[in-house]
Design an enzyme around this catalytic site. Structure first.
Site, mmCIF file in Angstrom:
data_model
loop_
_atom_site.group_PDB
_atom_site.id
_atom_site.type_symbol
_atom_site.label_atom_id
_atom_site.label_comp_id
_atom_site.label_asym_id
_atom_site.label_seq_id
_atom_site.Cartn_x
_atom_site.Cartn_y
_atom_site.Cartn_z
ATOM 1 N N ASN A 162 0.814 -1.227 0.000
ATOM 2 C CA ASN A 162 0.000 0.000 0.000
ATOM 3 C C ASN A 162 0.844 1.271 0.000
ATOM 4 O OD1 ASN A 162 -2.122 -1.736 0.018
ATOM 5 N ND2 ASN A 162 -2.732 -1.360 2.129
ATOM 6 N N HIS A 316 -10.505 -8.161 6.452
ATOM 7 C CA HIS A 316 -9.444 -9.135 6.675
ATOM 8 C C HIS A 316 -9.527 -9.658 8.103
ATOM 9 C CE1 HIS A 316 -7.997 -7.646 2.971
ATOM 10 N NE2 HIS A 316 -7.545 -6.505 3.443
#
Ligand SMILES: *[C@@H]1O[C@H](CO)[C@@H](O)[C@H](O)[C@H]1NC(C)=O
Ligand SMILES: *[C@@H]1O[C@H](CO)[C@@H](O)[C@H](O)[C@H]1NC(C)=O
Ligand SMILES: *[C@@H]1O[C@H](CO)[C@@H](O)[C@H](O)[C@H]1NC(C)=O
Ligand SMILES: *[C@@H]1O[C@H](CO)[C@@H](O)[C@H](O)[C@H]1NC(C)=O
Length: 345
Positions: A162, A316
């Protein structure tokens, strides 16, 4: 010392897993034994304790699997084939074929000339498989003040996630070979690349010439934004290539880990690249993978090494993924680094 650490480790894990563990905590015995034993030994004990815990049934299922059938790289290789299929390349994709989306398997994208022209000839590592020692760097708060930078820099291949900030070099190092980009961060932080593009390009450039990896074909809305990333980089910083994850690879990987008992809506990108690294690298070191709010010494940790913004909920299941990492760590399949790195004297 190590025993203390691992008791702490078990405490932290248990502590983080909500409700009903006080009995379990009382049963932890602290022996006077001082001989240093490897951390793995204690984590093995820890694992056995986990097996006795009703609340962790799903993780229990997963860990049980590994007791019966050790995770072998060959298993991943034959099932998922990161070396040939991690990314879409001209080598594994034909002009005119359809690419099926990872999540919505009814949706597809035609590989027309425009798409085909975006694909690299082959994977960045060519046909060779051995990337040597790989450091997969997660963004966990455990990296803050870890002094792991030098150790991470010494790896042959460094994977990050990211577009993580790089201004913490003594803790996270400076080297990157591959970094993931999450399409949602382009929408949130870079106006979807519809306006100024330079801030994004500068952010990418903080990772040197690392390739950018994007899940362009997981969900429909990701595709357009991924193409914008591609053209932005091609026009403004062509030395930094853009790679699209092969949706079939991600789907196969998801099935692979589900079969092994991992229950989650979607694998985290850290877990995906950890899996790929297991296939591609001779040795895999993980840094910044620690999903809990407390460190080994019960000090609170920020959510990321660079900020304390909470992760989106419910996508997640980091603690479950972490159980598998812990298990693989105890089997020597990979090496988890939690907390401070040893500074070479
Ligand atoms: C363990 O896995 C089996 C088979 O996948 C499943 O039927 C069972 O419900 C699981 N147990 C728990 C407690 O999740
Ligand atoms: C992996 O993919 C490459 C390229 O598509 C192919 O040549 C190779 O045979 C595959 N390996 C396995 C084990 O499926
Ligand atoms: C991929 O490329 C390599 C070398 O460029 C070639 O040897 C191999 O046969 C190709 N594989 C496929 C599946 O086209
Ligand atoms: C890194 O950069 C961010 C944003 O510019 C800043 O808030 C932070 O304090 C910096 N951290 C360090 C250690 O330089």
């Amino acid at each position: 010392m190590l025993r203390r650490r691992c008791l702490k480790l078990s405490f932290v894990i248990v502590f983080s897993m909500t409700t009903g563990f006080s009995l379990f905590l009382h049963r932890l015995e602290i022996s006077e034994e001082t001989a240093p034993l490897p951390l793995e030994h204690y984590c093995k004990n820890l694992h056995d304790k986990f097996l006795a815990m009703k609340q962790l049934k799903s993780a229990q299922n997963a860990t049980k699997f590994f007791m019966e059938q050790l995770l072998h790289r060959t298993d991943l290789r034959s099932s998922c084939n990161a070396s040939g299929k991690l990314f879409l390349t001209r080598n594994n994709t034909k002009l005119g074929q359809r690419i099926t989306y990872e999540v919505d398997r009814k949706a597809f994208k035609l590989v027309d000339k425009m798409v085909y022209d975006m694909l690299p000839e082959t994977h960045p590592w060519g046909t060779s498989r051995g990337l040597g020692r790989c450091a997969v760097v997660g963004n966990g708060g455990t990296l803050r003040n870890s002094k792991c930078g030098a150790e991470i820099n010494s790896a042959d291949f460094v994977i990050r996630h990211n577009l993580a900030p790089m201004n913490y070099s003594s803790d996270v190092g400076v080297k990157t070979n591959l970094v993931t980009v999450n399409p949602s961060q382009i929408t949130e932080s870079f106006q979807g690349l519809c306006h100024a593009r330079r801030p994004f390009v500068e952010k990418a450039a903080s990772h040197g010439d690392a390739h950018l990896a994007i899940a362009a074909f997981s969900y429909g809305p990701n595709t357009e934004i991924s193409f914008r990333i591609f053209y932005t980089m091609r026009d403004m910083r062509p030395q930094q290539g853009v790679l699209y994850f092969h949706p079939d690879y991600l789907m196969t990987l998801d099935r692979y880990w589900r079969k092994k008992g991992l229950k989650c809506i979607r694998l985290s990108s850290g877990f995906m690249l950890m899996s790929a690294a297991l296939e591609l690298c001779e040795k895999v070191d993980l840094y910044g993978f620690w999903p809990f709010a407390l460190d080994l010494f019960e000090k609170s940790l920020p959510n990321h090494y660079y900020d304390n913004i909470p992760a989106k909920r419910g996508v997640h299941t980091m603690p479950e993924e972490f159980m598998l990492l812990l298990e693989m760590h105890s089997q020597g399949v990979l090496q988890l680094h939690i907390g401070e790195c040893q500074t070479p004297s």
